[in-house]
Motif scaffolding. Structure first.
Motif, PDB file in Angstrom:
ATOM      1  N   ALA A   1      -7.985   1.476   7.029  1.00 27.55           N
ATOM      2  CA  ALA A   1      -7.721   1.475   8.259  1.00 27.55           C
ATOM      3  C   ALA A   1      -6.029   1.150   8.747  1.00 27.55           C
ATOM      4  O   ALA A   1      -5.709   1.549   9.644  1.00 27.55           O
ATOM      5  N   LEU A   2      -5.603   0.560   7.877  1.00 30.89           N
ATOM      6  CA  LEU A   2      -4.028   0.304   7.872  1.00 30.89           C
ATOM      7  C   LEU A   2      -3.058   1.333   7.302  1.00 30.89           C
ATOM      8  O   LEU A   2      -2.029   1.296   7.637  1.00 30.89           O
ATOM      9  N   GLY A   3      -3.993   2.347   7.006  1.00 30.58           N
ATOM     10  CA  GLY A   3      -3.280   3.749   6.909  1.00 30.58           C
ATOM     11  C   GLY A   3      -2.620   3.811   5.468  1.00 30.58           C
ATOM     12  O   GLY A   3      -1.795   4.488   4.894  1.00 30.58           O
ATOM     13  N   LEU A   4      -2.795   2.671   4.607  1.00 28.15           N
ATOM     14  CA  LEU A   4      -2.339   2.736   3.142  1.00 28.15           C
ATOM     15  C   LEU A   4      -3.050   4.028   2.445  1.00 28.15           C
ATOM     16  O   LEU A   4      -4.139   4.290   2.399  1.00 28.15           O
ATOM     17  N   ASP A   5      -2.307   4.134   1.130  1.00 26.46           N
ATOM     18  CA  ASP A   5      -2.823   5.278   0.472  1.00 26.46           C
ATOM     19  C   ASP A   5      -3.845   4.371  -0.505  1.00 26.46           C
ATOM     20  O   ASP A   5      -3.520   3.532  -1.296  1.00 26.46           O
ATOM     21  N   LEU A   6      -5.109   4.951  -0.591  1.00 22.98           N
ATOM     22  CA  LEU A   6      -6.005   4.172  -1.246  1.00 22.98           C
ATOM     23  C   LEU A   6      -5.871   4.497  -2.887  1.00 22.98           C
ATOM     24  O   LEU A   6      -6.338   3.509  -3.358  1.00 22.98           O
ATOM     25  N   ASN A   7      -5.481   5.597  -3.239  1.00 20.24           N
ATOM     26  CA  ASN A   7      -5.033   5.836  -4.662  1.00 20.24           C
ATOM     27  C   ASN A   7      -4.263   4.694  -5.196  1.00 20.24           C
ATOM     28  O   ASN A   7      -4.404   4.018  -6.044  1.00 20.24           O
ATOM     29  N   MET A   8      -3.197   4.474  -4.293  1.00 22.63           N
ATOM     30  CA  MET A   8      -2.022   3.458  -4.763  1.00 22.63           C
ATOM     31  C   MET A   8      -2.747   1.943  -4.683  1.00 22.63           C
ATOM     32  O   MET A   8      -2.467   1.142  -5.485  1.00 22.63           O
ATOM     33  N   LEU A   9      -3.590   1.790  -3.648  1.00 24.25           N
ATOM     34  CA  LEU A   9      -4.176   0.575  -3.609  1.00 24.25           C
ATOM     35  C   LEU A   9      -5.260   0.195  -4.661  1.00 24.25           C
ATOM     36  O   LEU A   9      -5.156  -1.137  -5.178  1.00 24.25           O
ATOM     37  N   ARG A  10      -5.768   1.084  -5.001  1.00 26.66           N
ATOM     38  CA  ARG A  10      -6.779   0.864  -6.339  1.00 26.66           C
ATOM     39  C   ARG A  10      -5.844   0.450  -7.341  1.00 26.66           C
ATOM     40  O   ARG A  10      -6.325  -0.227  -8.299  1.00 26.66           O
ATOM     41  N   GLU A  11      -4.778   1.224  -7.701  1.00 25.86           N
ATOM     42  CA  GLU A  11      -4.049   1.101  -8.706  1.00 25.86           C
ATOM     43  C   GLU A  11      -3.426  -0.448  -8.640  1.00 25.86           C
ATOM     44  O   GLU A  11      -3.319  -1.148  -9.838  1.00 25.86           O
ATOM     45  N   VAL A  12      -2.926  -0.752  -7.439  1.00 23.53           N
ATOM     46  CA  VAL A  12      -2.376  -2.204  -7.478  1.00 23.53           C
ATOM     47  C   VAL A  12      -3.599  -3.093  -7.789  1.00 23.53           C
ATOM     48  O   VAL A  12      -3.422  -4.063  -8.512  1.00 23.53           O
ATOM     49  N   PHE A  13      -4.540  -2.781  -7.059  1.00 22.42           N
ATOM     50  CA  PHE A  13      -5.920  -4.048  -7.209  1.00 22.42           C
ATOM     51  C   PHE A  13      -5.988  -3.947  -8.902  1.00 22.42           C
ATOM     52  O   PHE A  13      -6.411  -5.017  -9.351  1.00 22.42           O
ATOM     53  N   SER A  14      -6.074  -2.930  -9.493  1.00 23.88           N
ATOM     54  CA  SER A  14      -6.497  -2.888 -11.016  1.00 23.88           C
ATOM     55  C   SER A  14      -5.247  -3.558 -11.847  1.00 23.88           C
ATOM     56  O   SER A  14      -5.527  -4.077 -12.945  1.00 23.88           O
ATOM     57  N   GLN A  15      -4.247  -3.812 -11.305  1.00 24.65           N
ATOM     58  CA  GLN A  15      -3.204  -4.605 -12.221  1.00 24.65           C
ATOM     59  C   GLN A  15      -2.822  -6.022 -11.635  1.00 24.65           C
ATOM     60  O   GLN A  15      -2.054  -6.702 -12.040  1.00 24.65           O
TER      61      GLN A  15
ATOM     62  N   GLY B   1      -4.797  -9.963  -9.329  1.00 23.79           N
ATOM     63  CA  GLY B   1      -5.834 -10.615  -9.426  1.00 23.79           C
ATOM     64  C   GLY B   1      -7.178  -9.914  -8.488  1.00 23.79           C
ATOM     65  O   GLY B   1      -8.219 -10.504  -8.438  1.00 23.79           O
ATOM     66  N   ALA B   2      -6.747  -8.756  -8.024  1.00 28.45           N
ATOM     67  CA  ALA B   2      -8.251  -8.038  -7.216  1.00 28.45           C
ATOM     68  C   ALA B   2      -8.869  -7.323  -8.172  1.00 28.45           C
ATOM     69  O   ALA B   2      -9.799  -6.582  -7.954  1.00 28.45           O
TER      70      ALA B   2
ATOM     71  N   SER C   1     -11.591  -5.898 -11.030  1.00 22.62           N
ATOM     72  CA  SER C   1     -12.830  -6.313 -11.224  1.00 22.62           C
ATOM     73  C   SER C   1     -13.423  -5.060 -12.173  1.00 22.62           C
ATOM     74  O   SER C   1     -12.899  -3.844 -11.882  1.00 22.62           O
ATOM     75  N   ARG C   2     -14.936  -5.495 -12.630  1.00 24.82           N
ATOM     76  CA  ARG C   2     -15.463  -4.231 -13.155  1.00 24.82           C
ATOM     77  C   ARG C   2     -15.885  -3.365 -12.195  1.00 24.82           C
ATOM     78  O   ARG C   2     -16.046  -2.179 -12.240  1.00 24.82           O
ATOM     79  N   VAL C   3     -16.235  -3.975 -11.044  1.00 24.50           N
ATOM     80  CA  VAL C   3     -16.675  -3.041  -9.790  1.00 24.50           C
ATOM     81  C   VAL C   3     -15.497  -2.179  -9.330  1.00 24.50           C
ATOM     82  O   VAL C   3     -15.852  -0.901  -8.997  1.00 24.50           O
ATOM     83  N   LEU C   4     -14.249  -2.522  -9.317  1.00 22.04           N
ATOM     84  CA  LEU C   4     -13.226  -1.525  -9.028  1.00 22.04           C
ATOM     85  C   LEU C   4     -13.477  -0.389 -10.032  1.00 22.04           C
ATOM     86  O   LEU C   4     -13.257   0.707  -9.255  1.00 22.04           O
ATOM     87  N   GLU C   5     -13.577  -0.583 -11.124  1.00 22.85           N
ATOM     88  CA  GLU C   5     -13.589   0.531 -12.303  1.00 22.85           C
ATOM     89  C   GLU C   5     -14.775   1.427 -11.890  1.00 22.85           C
ATOM     90  O   GLU C   5     -14.816   2.711 -11.843  1.00 22.85           O
ATOM     91  N   THR C   6     -15.951   0.927 -11.520  1.00 23.18           N
ATOM     92  CA  THR C   6     -16.843   1.643 -11.599  1.00 23.18           C
ATOM     93  C   THR C   6     -17.388   2.105 -10.050  1.00 23.18           C
ATOM     94  O   THR C   6     -17.918   3.250 -10.073  1.00 23.18           O
ATOM     95  N   ASP C   7     -16.972   1.560  -9.050  1.00 18.28           N
ATOM     96  CA  ASP C   7     -17.083   1.888  -7.810  1.00 18.28           C
ATOM     97  C   ASP C   7     -16.002   2.171  -6.737  1.00 18.28           C
ATOM     98  O   ASP C   7     -16.233   2.480  -5.622  1.00 18.28           O
TER      99      ASP C   7
END
Length: 288
Positions: free
Chosen positions: A185-199, A201-202, A204-210
């Protein structure tokens, strides 16, 4: 899960004698694949088997297959071993153990913290509860199904652990859906966001699977929203019984209950993202 466990055991040299499913067509198809009987009665499964593995939906289904008047798994069950793999309330595992022992059989809970793919590959994570004698008897078979096996303790204890595993997993899933939904909704690139999450404190195993599935609206079912609601409910009931408040678990269950109410209960748990992304069904009325 049960079908893939049967396939795995067949591949590892076990003699699968019979399969049973309330969906007769599914049982017949699997029996044809495995070269075994498609039992029409539960008692027929027990009669043909030394070890019977069960994977059912909920507490009521578990009680029905073991205690339904007339036909049930405990008919002439003396000397048989039941390995029960469903995620159900701990007290029901205790009930089933008592019923089995009354009829001269043994019962072991073998709760699975894995999914369909792991069942086929023999890489389940199993948490077991019951009498240690029953566990040792089942262990050689369980080793062919699991990458890791943990004996937790008496009947019902493994089910408590499994309820907490799924409760935390469901909270993580709901949190990830909100993070990605807000990011979109904020217009962020979700591929980028998922990569940042993965590196960070965000992660999780759920990030990897879902995570990618949430982004791409790919909700093919490995663990349904309906099961997520049921399992969070088990944990919440355990908490209520000892006077513990779990606001995150409660809010998560409400989200999954909402999915069920909106006809999305058969989607994978990743489908909770359909409630959090701005341009999806919640806002547009689009059906998934």
């Amino acid at each position: 899960m049960g079908a893939n466990m049967a396939r795995r055991l067949r591949d590892r040299g076990f003699h699968v004698t019979a399969v049973y499913d309330s969906n007769r067509a599914a049982a017949t198809a699997l029996a044809g694949e495995l070269g075994c009987a498609a039992a029409q009665d539960l008692s027929e499964v027990t009669a043909q088997s030394d070890v019977i593995l069960t994977v059912v939906t909920d507490d009521n289904a578990m009680r029905q297959i073991f205690a339904e008047p007339g036909d049930n798994l405990l008919v002439n069950a003396r000397g048989k071993l039941f390995v029960n793999c469903a995620t159900i309330s701990p007290q029901v595992h205790v009930e089933i153990e008592k019923l089995a022992e009354k009829d001269g059989a043994q019962s072991l809970e073998a709760c699975m913290a894995s999914s369909i793919t792991q069942a086929r590959q023999g890489k389940l994570y199993l948490m077991c509860g019951g009498k240690e004698q029953a566990f040792r008897k089942a262990e050689p078979l369980l080793k062919e199904l699991a990458a890791q096996i943990r004996f937790i303790g008496k009947a019902g204890e493994a089910a408590k652990v499994k309820a907490l595993v799924n409760m935390v997993m469901n909270i993580n899933t709901a949190g990830l859906a909100e993070g990605l939904g807000l990011g979109g909704a904020l217009g962020l690139d979700l591929n980028m966001l998922r990569e940042v999450f993965s590196q960070t404190g965000a992660n999780s195993r759920v990030l990897e699977t879902d995570g990618e599935d949430m982004q791409n609206r790919e909700h093919s079912c490995f663990f349904s929203a309906a099961h997520a609601a049921k399992d969070s409910g088990i944990a919440l009931e355990l908490a209520r019984n000892i006077g513990i408040d779990l606001p995150l678990a409660r809010a998560t269950k409400e989200q999954y209950d909402r999915m069920i109410a909106e006809g999305l209960g058969d989607l994978d748990k990743s489908g909770i993202a359909e409630l959090t992304f701005k341009d999806r069904r919640k806002h547009s009325g689009e059906r998934v």
